[in-house]
Design an enzyme around this catalytic site. Sequence first.
Site, mmCIF file in Angstrom:
data_model
loop_
_atom_site.group_PDB
_atom_site.id
_atom_site.type_symbol
_atom_site.label_atom_id
_atom_site.label_comp_id
_atom_site.label_asym_id
_atom_site.label_seq_id
_atom_site.Cartn_x
_atom_site.Cartn_y
_atom_site.Cartn_z
ATOM 1 N N LYS A 149 3.122 -3.456 -9.816
ATOM 2 C CA LYS A 149 3.462 -2.512 -8.753
ATOM 3 C C LYS A 149 4.335 -3.163 -7.677
ATOM 4 C CE LYS A 149 -0.884 0.097 -9.223
ATOM 5 N NZ LYS A 149 -0.352 1.177 -10.055
ATOM 6 N N LYS A 181 0.510 -18.896 -11.485
ATOM 7 C CA LYS A 181 0.282 -19.288 -10.092
ATOM 8 C C LYS A 181 0.033 -20.788 -9.928
ATOM 9 C CE LYS A 181 -1.406 -14.869 -8.302
ATOM 10 N NZ LYS A 181 -2.470 -14.218 -7.513
ATOM 11 N N ALA A 220 -8.600 -17.018 -8.452
ATOM 12 C CA ALA A 220 -8.568 -15.876 -7.528
ATOM 13 C C ALA A 220 -9.482 -16.132 -6.335
ATOM 14 C CB ALA A 220 -8.986 -14.602 -8.248
ATOM 15 N N ASN A 273 -21.442 -18.216 -9.710
ATOM 16 C CA ASN A 273 -20.586 -18.312 -10.884
ATOM 17 C C ASN A 273 -21.432 -18.579 -12.121
ATOM 18 O OD1 ASN A 273 -17.844 -18.341 -11.951
ATOM 19 N ND2 ASN A 273 -18.222 -20.487 -12.439
ATOM 20 N N ARG A 311 -18.691 -25.306 -11.325
ATOM 21 C CA ARG A 311 -17.405 -24.839 -10.777
ATOM 22 C C ARG A 311 -17.585 -24.276 -9.369
ATOM 23 N NH1 ARG A 311 -13.510 -21.499 -14.579
ATOM 24 N NH2 ARG A 311 -12.085 -22.204 -12.941
ATOM 25 N N MET A 317 -11.829 -7.290 -6.329
ATOM 26 C CA MET A 317 -10.438 -7.708 -6.190
ATOM 27 C C MET A 317 -9.546 -7.078 -7.259
ATOM 28 S SD MET A 317 -11.133 -11.661 -4.987
ATOM 29 C CE MET A 317 -9.475 -12.271 -5.246
ATOM 30 N N GLN A 366 -1.114 -8.557 0.537
ATOM 31 C CA GLN A 366 -0.540 -9.867 0.190
ATOM 32 C C GLN A 366 0.972 -9.754 0.031
ATOM 33 O OE1 GLN A 366 0.929 -10.929 -2.886
ATOM 34 N NE2 GLN A 366 0.634 -8.958 -3.902
#
Length: 274
Positions: A17, A67, A133, A153, A158, A219, A250
Amino acid sequence: MSDDLYAVVGNPISHSKSPKIHSLFASQTGEAVDYTAIQAPLDGFSETVAEFFARGGKGLNVTVPFKEQAWGLADRRTARAEKAGAANTLYQDEGGKLVADNTDGQGLVSDLTDNHGLSLAGKHILVLGAGGAVRGVLGPILAQGPARLVIANRTLARAEALVALFADEAGTTELSACGFEQPAEPFDLIINGTSASLQGDLPPLAPAVISARTVVYDMMYAATTTTFNQWALDQGACQAIDGLGMLVEQAAESFKVWRGVSPATAAVIDRLRE
């Protein structure tokens, strides 16, 4: 005079988008921006970036799965990108050096506080997931001064690694890690940073984490209520928010980084909801 070139790079990218969002920003602000989408080969991200800037490109947004590569490619990183270990925004400085930034965390916080009127100060927050993320948003969340932030998690190690990494930014916030099954008391805000919702899956949480005052935030976003948000509403959560506002916020922060102009976001979010 031709418009300045910007783009989003990912693989796949046809669903993005971002071109629509940035074209709406450009028309709203009168900025001369030409924004497109580029699908980079999985083994050709660095070449794609080099070619884009070589033909006069001004700035790139970066999405899955590049990323971390964007972060590694940069000559210089902003403080928020450095800690995030990932970059979603690239540009060149006056000397032609590649600069990496990460606007995801600011996007999340802006959506929660500006668009939904939520204060994070003094709140008890549960964050689900410990991947890129989540790492990208922890700094800006901690900067809001919650009383407690728990990272849950599947792989505990982690989550514990993120607690160690962000301990210096916790301030007065009680920062801890656990497995998905451990939390057994209600939280003010639960943020789902896993991609489980996209597959219709749920982290194995106890319903006790939800109370009548709990707000949940996924998210991820979809045309209908996400699997996680629907589960939370079924447990009695008072509000469920998806990640579309974060996506727009963002993008607005990236636009500001590149152009020095802050676009208004509410109308753009409404357009995307239509």
